[in-house]
Design a protein around this motif. Structure first.
Motif, PDB file in Angstrom:
ATOM      1  N   ASN A 191       0.824  -0.953   0.202  1.00  0.00           N
ATOM      2  CA  ASN A 191      -0.300   0.570  -0.014  1.00  0.00           C
ATOM      3  C   ASN A 191       0.815   1.305  -0.170  1.00  0.00           C
ATOM      4  O   ASN A 191       0.768   2.687   0.385  1.00  0.00           O
ATOM      5  CB  ASN A 191      -0.580   0.181   0.839  1.00  0.00           C
ATOM      6  CG  ASN A 191      -2.281  -0.970   1.367  1.00  0.00           C
ATOM      7  OD1 ASN A 191      -2.671  -1.790  -0.100  1.00  0.00           O
ATOM      8  ND2 ASN A 191      -2.071  -1.485   2.449  1.00  0.00           N
ATOM      9  N   TYR A 242       3.623   3.645  -2.473  1.00  0.00           N
ATOM     10  CA  TYR A 242       4.277   3.414  -3.560  1.00  0.00           C
ATOM     11  C   TYR A 242       4.481   5.296  -3.652  1.00  0.00           C
ATOM     12  O   TYR A 242       4.795   5.742  -3.467  1.00  0.00           O
ATOM     13  CB  TYR A 242       3.661   3.832  -4.846  1.00  0.00           C
ATOM     14  CG  TYR A 242       2.366   4.715  -5.466  1.00  0.00           C
ATOM     15  CD1 TYR A 242       1.393   4.016  -5.170  1.00  0.00           C
ATOM     16  CD2 TYR A 242       2.314   5.194  -6.975  1.00  0.00           C
ATOM     17  CE1 TYR A 242       0.163   4.764  -4.773  1.00  0.00           C
ATOM     18  CE2 TYR A 242       1.819   6.289  -6.521  1.00  0.00           C
ATOM     19  CZ  TYR A 242       0.894   5.913  -6.197  1.00  0.00           C
ATOM     20  OH  TYR A 242      -0.710   6.659  -6.613  1.00  0.00           O
ATOM     21  N   ALA A 264       1.297   6.641   0.313  1.00  0.00           N
ATOM     22  CA  ALA A 264       0.577   5.653   0.942  1.00  0.00           C
ATOM     23  C   ALA A 264      -0.866   5.364   1.132  1.00  0.00           C
ATOM     24  O   ALA A 264      -1.620   6.055   1.163  1.00  0.00           O
ATOM     25  CB  ALA A 264       1.451   5.658   2.641  1.00  0.00           C
ATOM     26  N   ALA A 265      -1.093   4.308   1.004  1.00  0.00           N
ATOM     27  CA  ALA A 265      -2.950   4.271   0.912  1.00  0.00           C
ATOM     28  C   ALA A 265      -3.163   5.126   2.227  1.00  0.00           C
ATOM     29  O   ALA A 265      -4.666   6.074   2.135  1.00  0.00           O
ATOM     30  CB  ALA A 265      -3.170   2.573   0.785  1.00  0.00           C
ATOM     31  N   THR A 266      -3.171   4.551   3.866  1.00  0.00           N
ATOM     32  CA  THR A 266      -3.479   4.858   4.712  1.00  0.00           C
ATOM     33  C   THR A 266      -2.162   5.558   5.477  1.00  0.00           C
ATOM     34  O   THR A 266      -1.210   5.366   4.763  1.00  0.00           O
ATOM     35  CB  THR A 266      -4.419   4.004   5.657  1.00  0.00           C
ATOM     36  OG1 THR A 266      -3.620   3.133   5.980  1.00  0.00           O
ATOM     37  CG2 THR A 266      -5.097   3.191   4.288  1.00  0.00           C
ATOM     38  N   ALA A 313      -0.382   2.831   6.454  1.00  0.00           N
ATOM     39  CA  ALA A 313       0.503   2.507   6.202  1.00  0.00           C
ATOM     40  C   ALA A 313       1.498   3.037   6.314  1.00  0.00           C
ATOM     41  O   ALA A 313       2.795   2.396   5.672  1.00  0.00           O
ATOM     42  CB  ALA A 313      -0.401   2.163   4.183  1.00  0.00           C
ATOM     43  N   LYS A 319      -5.258   8.554   1.089  1.00  0.00           N
ATOM     44  CA  LYS A 319      -3.864   9.043   1.129  1.00  0.00           C
ATOM     45  C   LYS A 319      -3.565   9.752   1.305  1.00  0.00           C
ATOM     46  O   LYS A 319      -3.531  10.731   1.966  1.00  0.00           O
ATOM     47  CB  LYS A 319      -4.288   8.897  -0.304  1.00  0.00           C
ATOM     48  CG  LYS A 319      -4.617   7.698  -0.941  1.00  0.00           C
ATOM     49  CD  LYS A 319      -4.444   7.561  -2.437  1.00  0.00           C
ATOM     50  CE  LYS A 319      -5.162   6.226  -3.230  1.00  0.00           C
ATOM     51  NZ  LYS A 319      -5.170   6.852  -4.674  1.00  0.00           N
TER      52      LYS A 319
END
Lengths: 192, 187
Positions: free
Chosen positions: B113, B115, B134-136, B139, B168
């Motif tokens: 999660n 990139y 980051a997705a969260t 993460a 995000k």
């Protein structure tokens, strides 16, 4: 002549010769000996110089022979660090790496930078070529391109890079999964 | 038995031995020999040994000069070039780095999660700045803890963090790698 007179004369002559001997020793032998001592020191010094020189010449001759025999080593060294800028060779290498890794080269500039002096007296100066270029391609292509560039035969040092995805640069027209990299690298050569 | 005249016999009693001139004569001969010997010594060192030393010195000078000529000037130039190349190559290889090691590092140390969108590397300053998403926030925290535990890093500092749409988080991390990290190519 009376015997006593003869005796006095012989003693006188003996004294004269002894005095003469002392004079010869004092005014001829001693100065000449001092001169000889000096000359011997000079000859010894000249002998030392000659022996050192001979030893050095032998070593140099051996080094020359070793160098002449090490043709492959010389070739490899000359490829890694050519004598003279060899810009065509530099371009050729970059182009080969670009082709082998399937990246697209967008721009490339090469310029000569100030040479580095050497601390060693005999050694020649180290010249530098600065390469500014931009490549684009897939993540794997660019990664492998950078690896190949750094492990290339001609020594290349990457001093800066800026790696970004095409979407991060705002280039929506570029297909997804395309990345670009701005690279500043240095290649080296030895001054002639 | 022969009878002697008493006067002669008396005169014989007072005869004195002729004076002995042997010692002064020998002394004179000895002093002459010594004198001649000293002259011989002088002539020997002056005209024999000195001229030998002069000749030896001249020969040594000539031989030393001949030695210098023994080295071919072309070979000399080639050797100086070779020596300089070897020396310069060592210098260049000593400072050679493998910046591509960064890719291996990021590939192995990136959490799910997360990139990256951008990475900049500066050899002179010795640091790398990475921007990513980051997705969260969890993460991102997880990712930062991975960086903290990475033995390759001296430090990983979160320099920027921004919340974006959909929960995000965009971030920027500055890495300082250990000195030998870029020295050898990653396998």
């Amino acid at each position: 002549m009376r015997a006593s007179s003869k005796r006095v004369i012989s003693i006188g002559i003996a004294a004269l010769f002894l005095l003469g001997t002392l004079l010869v020793y004092g005014s001829l032998i001693r100065p000449t000996y001092t001169e000889i001592e000096k000359k011997r020191a000079e000859v010894n010094a000249a002998e030392t110089v000659f022996n050192n020189q001979k030893q050095a010449t032998d070593q140099v001759t051996k080094a020359f022979t070793d160098m002449k025999n090490a043709t492959k080593v010389r070739e490899v060294i000359s490829q890694a660090l050519p004598v003279g800028p060899a810009m065509t060779q530099a371009l050729h290498q970059v182009e080969s790496v670009v082709r082998a890794n399937k990246v697209v080269i967008d721009s490339l500039t090469i310029k000569q930078k100030t040479s580095e002096p050497n601390k060693q007296v005999l050694a020649k100066r180290l010249g530098k070529l600065q390469l500014n270029f931009s490549v684009s391609g897939s993540y794997e292509s660019i990664r492998d391109f950078l690896k190949s560039l750094e492990s290339n035969v001609r020594v290349t040092n990457v001093t800066n890079f800026d790696f970004s995805s095409a979407s991060a640069t705002g280039d929506k027209a570029v297909a997804a999964g395309t990345y670009s990299m701005q690279i500043v690298a240095e290649m080296y050569y030895q001054e002639e | 038995m022969e009878q002697r005249d008493p006067q002669t016999a008396l005169a014989d009693q007072f005869v004195v031995d002729a004076p002995n001139a042997g010692l002064p004569w020998r002394l004179m001969v000895f002093s002459i020999v010594l004198f001649v010997f000293s002259l011989f010594i002088f002539a020997g060192i002056k005209f024999g040994y000195t001229s030998y030393l002069n000749t030896r010195q001249d020969n040594l000078k000539a031989e030393t000069q001949a030695l210098a000529k023994k080295i071919n000037p072309d070979d000399q130039i080639k050797y100086v070039n070779f020596y300089s190349q070897t020396l310069n190559l060592k210098k260049v290889l000593d400072r050679h780095i493998f910046s591509a090691n960064l890719f291996n590092f990021l590939q192995s140390k990136t959490a799910i999660n997360v990139y990256y969108t951008n990475a900049t590397f500066s050899a002179e300053e010795g640091h790398v700045t990475v921007q990513g998403i980051a997705a969260t926030s969890e993460a991102l925290v997880q990712q930062l803890s991975v960086f903290d535990a990475a033995p390759e890093l001296k430090s990983a500092v979160l320099t920027q963090m921004r919340f974006a749409e959909g929960g995000k988080v965009s971030f920027e991390v500055e890495f300082v790698f250990r000195d030998n990290f870029f020295q050898f190519p990653a396998l």
